[in-house]
Design an enzyme around this catalytic site. Structure first.
Site, PDB file in Angstrom:
ATOM      1  N   HIS A 139      19.009  71.205  41.595  1.00 62.72           N
ATOM      2  CA  HIS A 139      20.063  71.025  42.722  1.00 62.72           C
ATOM      3  C   HIS A 139      21.496  71.677  42.388  1.00 62.72           C
ATOM      4  CE1 HIS A 139      21.387  67.581  40.354  1.00 62.72           C
ATOM      5  NE2 HIS A 139      22.560  67.746  41.058  1.00 62.72           N
TER       6      HIS A 139
HETATM    7  C1  UD1 Z   1      26.558  65.928  44.196  1.00 62.33           C
HETATM    8  C2  UD1 Z   1      27.051  65.964  43.023  1.00 62.33           C
HETATM    9  C3  UD1 Z   1      26.288  66.133  41.562  1.00 62.33           C
HETATM   10  C4  UD1 Z   1      25.257  65.313  41.696  1.00 62.33           C
HETATM   11  C5  UD1 Z   1      24.366  65.263  43.056  1.00 62.33           C
HETATM   12  C6  UD1 Z   1      23.078  64.409  42.895  1.00 62.33           C
HETATM   13  C7  UD1 Z   1      29.840  66.647  43.333  1.00 62.33           C
HETATM   14  C8  UD1 Z   1      30.625  67.683  43.019  1.00 62.33           C
HETATM   15  N1  UD1 Z   1      28.397  66.819  43.245  1.00 62.33           N
HETATM   16  O1  UD1 Z   1      25.831  66.991  44.466  1.00 62.33           O
HETATM   17  O2  UD1 Z   1      27.219  65.875  40.525  1.00 62.33           O
HETATM   18  O3  UD1 Z   1      24.383  65.430  40.404  1.00 62.33           O
HETATM   19  O4  UD1 Z   1      25.272  65.023  44.021  1.00 62.33           O
HETATM   20  O5  UD1 Z   1      22.357  64.350  44.013  1.00 62.33           O
HETATM   21  O6  UD1 Z   1      30.212  65.498  43.720  1.00 62.33           O
HETATM   22  N2  UD1 Z   1      22.941  66.070  51.888  1.00 62.33           N
HETATM   23  C9  UD1 Z   1      22.401  65.476  52.478  1.00 62.33           C
HETATM   24  N3  UD1 Z   1      22.132  63.893  52.601  1.00 62.33           N
HETATM   25  C10 UD1 Z   1      22.940  63.408  51.489  1.00 62.33           C
HETATM   26  C11 UD1 Z   1      23.694  64.141  50.863  1.00 62.33           C
HETATM   27  C12 UD1 Z   1      23.791  65.635  50.985  1.00 62.33           C
HETATM   28  O7  UD1 Z   1      21.652  65.951  53.388  1.00 62.33           O
HETATM   29  O8  UD1 Z   1      22.573  62.144  51.512  1.00 62.33           O
HETATM   30  C13 UD1 Z   1      23.262  67.660  51.735  1.00 62.33           C
HETATM   31  C14 UD1 Z   1      24.320  68.110  52.704  1.00 62.33           C
HETATM   32  O9  UD1 Z   1      24.071  68.994  53.506  1.00 62.33           O
HETATM   33  C15 UD1 Z   1      25.502  68.512  51.421  1.00 62.33           C
HETATM   34  C16 UD1 Z   1      24.561  68.926  50.620  1.00 62.33           C
HETATM   35  O10 UD1 Z   1      23.177  68.082  50.455  1.00 62.33           O
HETATM   36  O11 UD1 Z   1      26.226  69.651  52.243  1.00 62.33           O
HETATM   37  C17 UD1 Z   1      24.903  68.754  49.098  1.00 62.33           C
HETATM   38  O12 UD1 Z   1      25.621  67.402  49.057  1.00 62.33           O
HETATM   39  P1  UD1 Z   1      26.924  67.045  48.130  1.00 62.33           P
HETATM   40  O13 UD1 Z   1      27.082  65.487  48.056  1.00 62.33           O
HETATM   41  O14 UD1 Z   1      27.839  68.031  48.516  1.00 62.33           O
HETATM   42  O15 UD1 Z   1      26.643  67.601  46.563  1.00 62.33           O
HETATM   43  P2  UD1 Z   1      25.246  67.573  45.857  1.00 62.33           P
HETATM   44  O16 UD1 Z   1      24.726  68.923  45.623  1.00 62.33           O
HETATM   45  O17 UD1 Z   1      24.351  66.650  46.123  1.00 62.33           O
END
Ligand code: UD1
Length: 379
Positions: A220
């Site tokens: 990820h």
């Molecule tokens: C975040 C953390 C990372 C951690 C990871 C674990 C930061 C900078 N990054 O990254 O350190 O290792 O979480 O998962 O805080 N999304 C969903 N459902 C959710 C959450 C996210 O669909 O419940 C999608 C959204 O479209 C979002 C993308 O996933 O844009 C990324 O989510 P985000 O929280 O921005 O970062 P992660 O890549 O999950």
């Protein structure tokens, strides 16, 4: 009474929080003199049932007292939104301690708010004591958003709890005073040790129809999954590995959207030697790690979990903020060169994987040490 407010926002935070919840409960059961009131704030950074709610259920953590419901966004808007919504909550609750874990956007956002807050004049403190759990880890790669979050959070926290011995000298080299740092062990491992037996009873392998040995994959990191020129070679590499061993791949939402965008998801779906899954609950995932021949990942926490479970871990990154997993544990830090990935995985599959040792103080009691230190510093 000591009032602790803990912040959780994204998936890896929930496992760390669970250790603190349990340690507080244990303290309150054993000690009636100085009870601890624990307030849980969920920022809502992760919000899907599969990325958030299922963890509260699996880990037996009480529902958050407050949910800021920020959802997704760019780094700036997500961080800013958490800050805006958290400030009134902090002013309303005025905890003695603000406890943040890990390195996600929720961690730095809430720390920054607390560092500048001014409690009403009738409060005994001007602001909370800010406590960072899992401090001092450094990948030395400032292109990682988590590295920026780690450095900034450590700089403005008052007490720093570390998981590895190397963190102390790193923090001192950044100007942190010795008295601020406590080497307590690893709260994520506390939770693993507490749940590993229960995870053994998970029926996820039956659910996924897995009866053969397998390699477990998770990806990820933005540096691996956001661009086609980095993601495609990794996927091709997984296809090659399936010639030797079945692969199980629970797909993070960020990765799924990239795979679909680049037309790679269908390629994976069509391969009968790959089992794709949605993000899994904690117990199911723990069971899959425990029984895997090898784990291929770019996660931070999984490098630690595999070390404790003595499963070889191939980390597709150029650096790690958790060097103890490489030096003592079962982790291989190998970057993303396809030939190197295939060679390393093949060697492990032939039975030549690292056996590894468990790092010092990863003994299941970090959370208790933290609560004890907080009681002596903050009461
Ligand atoms: C975040 C953390 C990372 C951690 C990871 C674990 C930061 C900078 N990054 O990254 O350190 O290792 O979480 O998962 O805080 N999304 C969903 N459902 C959710 C959450 C996210 O669909 O419940 C999608 C959204 O479209 C979002 C993308 O996933 O844009 C990324 O989510 P985000 O929280 O921005 O970062 P992660 O890549 O999950």
């Amino acid at each position: 009474m000591l009032k602790i407010m803990s912040i959780a926002g994204a998936r890896p935070n929930f496992m760390k929080l669970a250790s603190i919840v349990r340690a507080v409960e244990k303290h309150n059961d054993d000690n009636e003199k100085t009870p601890v009131k624990h307030i849980i704030v969920h920022t809502g950074q992760h919000y899907d049932q599969k990325m958030s709610d299922s963890f509260f259920i699996d880990l037996g953590i009480p529902q958050p007292d407050i949910n800021l419901e920020v959802g997704s966004g760019s780094h700036a808007s997500q961080t800013a939104e958490i800050m805006k919504r958290f400030e009134p909550v902090l002013l309303d609750q005025c905890p003695d301690v603000l406890l943040v874990v890990g390195d996600v956007n929720s961690t730095i956002a809430c720390t920054l708010v607390a560092s500048k807050i001014e409690y009403p004049a009738d409060q005994k403190r001007k602001r909370p004591i800010i406590v960072h759990v899992e401090a001092g880890l450094r990948s030395f790669d400032r292109d990682m958003p988590e590295e920026v979050n780690r450095i900034l959070t450590d700089t403005i926290s008052d007490l720093l709890f570390t998981t590895e011995e190397s963190c102390l000298s790193q923090l001192q080299s950044e100007g942190v005073a010795l008295e601020q740092v406590h080497f307590v062990g690893n709260v994520m491992i506390d939770t693993l040790m507490q749940h590993v037996e229960k995870a053994e009873r998970s029926i996820i392998k039956e659910d996924l129809g897995l009866d053969n040995p397998y390699v477990l994959v998770t990806l990820h990191r933005p540096s691996n999954v956001d661009r086609q020129e980095t993601l495609q070679p990794i996927i091709e590499c997984l296809m090659q590995i399936t010639q030797q061993q079945h692969i199980v791949f629970p797909v993070h939402p960020r990765t799924k959207s990239s795979l679909e965008k680049f037309g790679l998801f269908q390629i994976l779906e069509k391969n009968p030697a790959i089992t794709l899954a949605d993000p899994l609950g904690y117990l199911d995932f723990l069971k899959l790690i425990k029984d895997a021949k090898v784990v291929i990942t770019d996660s931070g926490g999984i490098q630690e979990e595999t070390t404790v479970l003595k499963v070889p871990c191939v980390t597709l990154r150029e650096n790690t903020e958790r060097p103890v997993t490489v030096n003592i544990g079962t982790n291989y830090l190998i970057g993303t060169d396809p030939a190197r990935i295939v060679k390393t995985v093949s060697e492990i599959l032939q039975g030549n994987g690292k056996k590894g040792e468990i790092p010092p103080l990863w003994d299941g009691h970090a959370g208790e040490r933290i609560v004890e230190i907080l009681l002596s510093c903050a009461s």
